[in-house]
Every structure is written in structure tokens, then in C-alpha cells.
Design a protein around this motif. Sequence first.
Motif, PDB file in Angstrom:
ATOM      1  N   ILE A  46       0.791  -1.185   0.289  1.00 38.58           N
ATOM      2  CA  ILE A  46       0.480  -0.082  -0.282  1.00 38.58           C
ATOM      3  C   ILE A  46       0.563   1.199   0.425  1.00 38.58           C
ATOM      4  O   ILE A  46       2.246   1.627   0.728  1.00 38.58           O
ATOM      5  CB  ILE A  46      -0.985   0.288   0.780  1.00 38.58           C
ATOM      6  CG1 ILE A  46      -2.268  -1.357   1.541  1.00 38.58           C
ATOM      7  CG2 ILE A  46      -1.579   1.155   1.365  1.00 38.58           C
ATOM      8  CD1 ILE A  46      -2.339  -0.849   2.368  1.00 38.58           C
ATOM      9  N   SER A  47       1.011   2.255  -1.188  1.00 37.42           N
ATOM     10  CA  SER A  47       1.254   3.300  -1.360  1.00 37.42           C
ATOM     11  C   SER A  47       1.388   4.429  -1.751  1.00 37.42           C
ATOM     12  O   SER A  47       1.403   5.960  -1.551  1.00 37.42           O
ATOM     13  CB  SER A  47       2.611   3.266  -2.175  1.00 37.42           C
ATOM     14  OG  SER A  47       2.163   2.789  -3.370  1.00 37.42           O
ATOM     15  N   ALA A  48      -0.518   4.353  -0.981  1.00 37.43           N
ATOM     16  CA  ALA A  48      -1.414   5.230  -1.534  1.00 37.43           C
ATOM     17  C   ALA A  48      -0.952   6.728  -0.643  1.00 37.43           C
ATOM     18  O   ALA A  48      -0.427   6.451   0.424  1.00 37.43           O
ATOM     19  CB  ALA A  48      -2.595   5.335  -1.270  1.00 37.43           C
ATOM     20  N   ARG A  49      -1.894   7.662  -1.164  1.00 34.47           N
ATOM     21  CA  ARG A  49      -1.650   9.013  -0.391  1.00 34.47           C
ATOM     22  C   ARG A  49      -2.218   9.745  -0.616  1.00 34.47           C
ATOM     23  O   ARG A  49      -3.056  10.357  -1.522  1.00 34.47           O
ATOM     24  CB  ARG A  49      -0.192   9.684  -0.984  1.00 34.47           C
ATOM     25  CG  ARG A  49       0.870   8.790  -0.388  1.00 34.47           C
ATOM     26  CD  ARG A  49       2.050   9.788  -1.229  1.00 34.47           C
ATOM     27  NE  ARG A  49       2.042  10.192  -2.732  1.00 34.47           N
ATOM     28  CZ  ARG A  49       2.374   8.632  -3.377  1.00 34.47           C
ATOM     29  NH1 ARG A  49       3.717   7.955  -3.064  1.00 34.47           N
ATOM     30  NH2 ARG A  49       3.065   9.355  -4.710  1.00 34.47           N
ATOM     31  N   GLY A  50      -3.553   8.940   0.631  1.00 37.26           N
ATOM     32  CA  GLY A  50      -4.559  10.358   0.670  1.00 37.26           C
ATOM     33  C   GLY A  50      -4.332  11.709   1.507  1.00 37.26           C
ATOM     34  O   GLY A  50      -3.231  12.503   1.702  1.00 37.26           O
ATOM     35  N   THR A  51      -6.127  12.391   2.030  1.00 33.09           N
ATOM     36  CA  THR A  51      -5.776  13.486   3.085  1.00 33.09           C
ATOM     37  C   THR A  51      -6.006  13.568   3.457  1.00 33.09           C
ATOM     38  O   THR A  51      -7.631  12.423   4.152  1.00 33.09           O
ATOM     39  CB  THR A  51      -5.820  15.076   1.797  1.00 33.09           C
ATOM     40  OG1 THR A  51      -7.322  14.538   1.667  1.00 33.09           O
ATOM     41  CG2 THR A  51      -5.623  14.515   0.623  1.00 33.09           C
ATOM     42  N   ALA A  52      -6.435  14.325   5.058  1.00 37.20           N
ATOM     43  CA  ALA A  52      -7.242  14.431   5.911  1.00 37.20           C
ATOM     44  C   ALA A  52      -8.522  14.226   5.817  1.00 37.20           C
ATOM     45  O   ALA A  52      -9.366  13.166   6.573  1.00 37.20           O
ATOM     46  CB  ALA A  52      -7.212  15.052   6.561  1.00 37.20           C
ATOM     47  N   SER A  53      -8.956  15.069   4.920  1.00 39.78           N
ATOM     48  CA  SER A  53     -10.975  15.066   4.641  1.00 39.78           C
ATOM     49  C   SER A  53     -10.641  14.067   3.677  1.00 39.78           C
ATOM     50  O   SER A  53     -12.268  13.379   3.627  1.00 39.78           O
ATOM     51  CB  SER A  53     -10.946  16.292   4.199  1.00 39.78           C
ATOM     52  OG  SER A  53      -9.783  16.508   2.908  1.00 39.78           O
ATOM     53  N   ARG A  89       0.054   7.701   3.089  1.00 41.07           N
ATOM     54  CA  ARG A  89      -0.547   8.797   4.148  1.00 41.07           C
ATOM     55  C   ARG A  89      -1.876   9.081   4.228  1.00 41.07           C
ATOM     56  O   ARG A  89      -2.145   8.562   3.325  1.00 41.07           O
ATOM     57  CB  ARG A  89       0.382   9.809   3.839  1.00 41.07           C
ATOM     58  CG  ARG A  89       0.196  10.781   2.930  1.00 41.07           C
ATOM     59  CD  ARG A  89       1.002  12.562   2.943  1.00 41.07           C
ATOM     60  NE  ARG A  89       2.472  11.836   3.448  1.00 41.07           N
ATOM     61  CZ  ARG A  89       2.713  12.605   2.050  1.00 41.07           C
ATOM     62  NH1 ARG A  89       2.637  12.622   0.738  1.00 41.07           N
ATOM     63  NH2 ARG A  89       3.955  12.909   2.181  1.00 41.07           N
ATOM     64  N   TYR A  90      -2.672   9.332   4.867  1.00 39.30           N
ATOM     65  CA  TYR A  90      -4.019   8.868   5.456  1.00 39.30           C
ATOM     66  C   TYR A  90      -4.633   7.782   4.657  1.00 39.30           C
ATOM     67  O   TYR A  90      -5.284   7.683   3.557  1.00 39.30           O
ATOM     68  CB  TYR A  90      -4.519   9.951   4.628  1.00 39.30           C
ATOM     69  CG  TYR A  90      -4.474  11.194   5.943  1.00 39.30           C
ATOM     70  CD1 TYR A  90      -4.389  11.882   6.853  1.00 39.30           C
ATOM     71  CD2 TYR A  90      -2.664  12.139   5.114  1.00 39.30           C
ATOM     72  CE1 TYR A  90      -4.157  12.971   7.958  1.00 39.30           C
ATOM     73  CE2 TYR A  90      -2.783  13.660   5.837  1.00 39.30           C
ATOM     74  CZ  TYR A  90      -3.534  13.584   7.698  1.00 39.30           C
ATOM     75  OH  TYR A  90      -2.929  14.990   7.577  1.00 39.30           O
ATOM     76  N   VAL A  91      -4.471   6.878   5.085  1.00 41.27           N
ATOM     77  CA  VAL A  91      -4.533   5.611   4.682  1.00 41.27           C
ATOM     78  C   VAL A  91      -5.448   4.249   5.712  1.00 41.27           C
ATOM     79  O   VAL A  91      -5.001   5.025   6.343  1.00 41.27           O
ATOM     80  CB  VAL A  91      -3.624   4.086   4.562  1.00 41.27           C
ATOM     81  CG1 VAL A  91      -4.196   3.608   3.420  1.00 41.27           C
ATOM     82  CG2 VAL A  91      -3.165   5.359   3.196  1.00 41.27           C
TER      83      VAL A  91
END
Length: 478
Positions: free
Chosen positions: A64-71, A124-126
Motif C-alpha cells: 500500500i503506497s497510496a496517499r490520501g488526505t485528512a478529509s 499517508r492518510y490510509v
Amino acid sequence: MLYRTLLGLAAGLLFSASVLAADYHVGPGQPLSAIAQVPWDNLQPGDHVYIHWRSQPYKEKWIISARGTASRPVIISGVPGGSGELPVIDGRDAVTPANVNFWNESRGVIKFGGDMNAGEVPPRYVILENLDIRSGRPAYSFTGDNGSVSNYSRNAASVYVEVGQHLTIRNCILRDSGNGLFISAFDGETRDILVEGNRIYDNGIDGSIYQHNAYTSAIGMVYQYNYFGPLRNGADGNNLKDRSAGLVVRYNWIESGNRQLDLVDAEDSDVIVNDPSYDRTYVYGNILIEPDGAGNSQILHYGGDSGDTAIYRKGVLHFYNNTVVSTRSGNTTLMRLSTNDEHADIRNNIFYATAGGDALALLDEDGIADIRNNWFSSGWVDSHGYLSGQVNDHGGNIEGVSPGFKDAAAQDFSLVSTSPVIDKAGPLAADAAAYPVTLQYVKHAAANPRSQTSPPDMGAYEYCPDLECQPLFADGFE
């Protein structure tokens, strides 16, 4: 006009964002039949991967290398079966997708970070949730992204975080691996990790002290509502071992292990050692159980184990409103503090030994302990041996034969109306005021609100009449 234009632009951006987010459904009768068909190297903020339960395990492993956001986090969710069964991710004979490229494949069934296709930017944010992830240890092999077959390493994990930020791992089962959960400091880049509502048990390597149910190091590490059960038969590791800064362990059930908690130095990261939160640790609202014959007679170790005392945690371990139960036939020691620079503020706990208080010691040899408003089995001692440290009694501590559990034999450690610990807790330390005791553990892997009576009760549970209390038993995370 400008105000309306800005509103329109914002609405357009929100609409575009919602359109761009994608759902990926994997499983029987779903658009994707295999986990490998998910575009793991191209997930975007707001994307949601659904892995549906099926009768056969998914024998796939991935990064898993995904980068979401806080929202708009990236979410990977198991979708339970009709009876609540979690989808199984089985590391035995698992296959890695050919379209990913990452290092340390042998270290985990599901791995965060280390993707060479992602430019080495931390995920981040996962959120990872609702999966039964198992069987990453040397007895088992897998097929890597290059098509070759390899065995897992001894320190492999069901979930291995090499590096990551703002990650949540919840309502998962992590078992039958070298480590159930392994989180690497990555020289301080791993930050803000939440581990909640999981069942972590049956991990470790036969005859080895180096693999654990959980082994973690980060800046900002929170464990809550988890069930930590016994390790694999013959495994000599700890239940929860941690080298973090900003560690909070609250409202968990931790049973067995060489030690229930081994909170030691960040031997691999100067960044963590120098973080301002390194010297404050908060352990509260937990149920800690020491069975007869389970490894070390110490419940908790705080300080360090590298031998370099300059980087030991020092500072203060805040240990409050825990219920500690030992059924050892011999001696039990509640804490080992590594040096006299380690300080424990101990208040509002229940310390109960079925062998009697003369088998119960507070400290091993070193360290400074300040005790307030705790219940102890009668006849407890400062130490079973020579004490170079010090125990300071600030009052409010009581002793007895029984703390008034509802049914200790059935491991129901809630309180009866005649319990001597009711209304006997005192205020928290000033440093702990930001971490009040607002919840209590629910069997298993859940929590509910704790009644806020004044004065409060000692231990992990607040007494209230049966018809007025929320249940202390549940099937899973809530």
C-alpha cells in the motif's frame, strides 16, 4: 459577484473531487475477481477498495503506497460475510501482483511503504480495516513480483509498516505470523499511527524472544480497544513491544506474553529519541492479565534494552486506572524500570494476585515509583529482591483479599456494589489531564463510555447498576 464566483468555484472543485474518487469492489460477483486487479500504485485521495468475503481465503499479498488526505483518506475495507466473517488474506502460497515493485517483500503479507514505483514518498492518510490477515512466517512461502518463490523472514508480519504517516489499522485480525503487526520508525518518518479494535494473537516464532504480537516504533503511536491474546505455543516474545515517542496505550485487553508491555528505547532513531514526546508515556484503562507459567513474571518493562542508557526513555510513565490480574502460582512483579532515571506515576489501579499479596511486588530493582489511590492484594512488597530505586507512597492506597470483581473466574472484571474500590480513585497527574479516562474496554475489541461519577472508581471499570450500564460484552469493534 466575487463572493458568488468563489462559491461556485469551490462547489465545482468539490464536485470534481467527488467524481474523481473511485470505488473498487473485489470478490465473488464483483467487478474485480482478484485483489491484484486493484490499481495499487495509482490510488487517489478518496478512493475506496472493498474486498468482499468469500469462503476461500485470498492468497494474495501486496503493498500500500497510496496517499490520501485528512478529509479524503484512501480506505481499504473488508466486507464481512453474512455471519460477520472477515475476508481472509492468507500469506501461505500468496502471490504478489506483477505490476508492483517494492523491497522487503519477505517482511509482510500486507506492507505499507517501500514502493519503488512511487518515488519512495511515504503512504499517508490510509485506513485498513475489517480483514483477517494471517500466516507470514518462515514455515510459509510466497511468489514475489518477479515470479520467484521465497519464504517469509522470521520477523515477517501480517501487517508490516516500513514507513507511513496518518495510518489507521482497525477491526482486523492479525495472527499466525512472526509479528502480528510490525511498524518501523524509518528514522522518524513514520508518524501518527492509530491501531484500534483489532484482535492480535497467535504470533511469534518458536523459541525466539525477538518476535511479538505487536512490535512498533513511530512518533505518535496510539493503541486503543484492541484484544491482545496469547502468542503461538512455544513463542517467547512479548505481547506489545514498542519504541515510540508519544505512546498512548488505552482501553486494551492484553493477556499473556513474555511481558504484557515492553516499552523500551528507540535504538534505531535519534529523531524519535530527541522528540519532545519521547519521555512521556500514557498507559490507562487497560486490562492486563498474567496467566500462570507465561514467560517473565514482570507485567511491564519501561526504559530500554539496548544497553545504551543515554537513550532510554527516562521521563515519566503514567500508569493509571488499569486492572492488573495475575494468576501465577509464584511471584509477580508489576514493573521493571530500567534505571533510576525511569519514573512511574502509578495511581487508581487494581493490582490483584490470586497467589496473595506476599507474591506481589511493585518494582524489580531500579526506578522511582510514586503511588496514589491503588488497590493491592494484602501483603504486597516494594520488591522481591534488592531495591536500589524507591517507592513513594502518597496515600489513598488500600489493601484487601478481593477487589470485588463480578466474576474473576470468567474474566469479568467489572465491579459489584460492595467493591472496596468504588469512589476511591483520586485525581490524575497534571501531565495526564489531556488523557482523561472516558471509556472502558468491552469484550472483545471494543469500548463504550465510562460513567463519569465523582469520585471515580479504581481500575479499568466504573461501577454502575446493571440496568443502567451499557454492556461490557460485544462481538467486535463499535
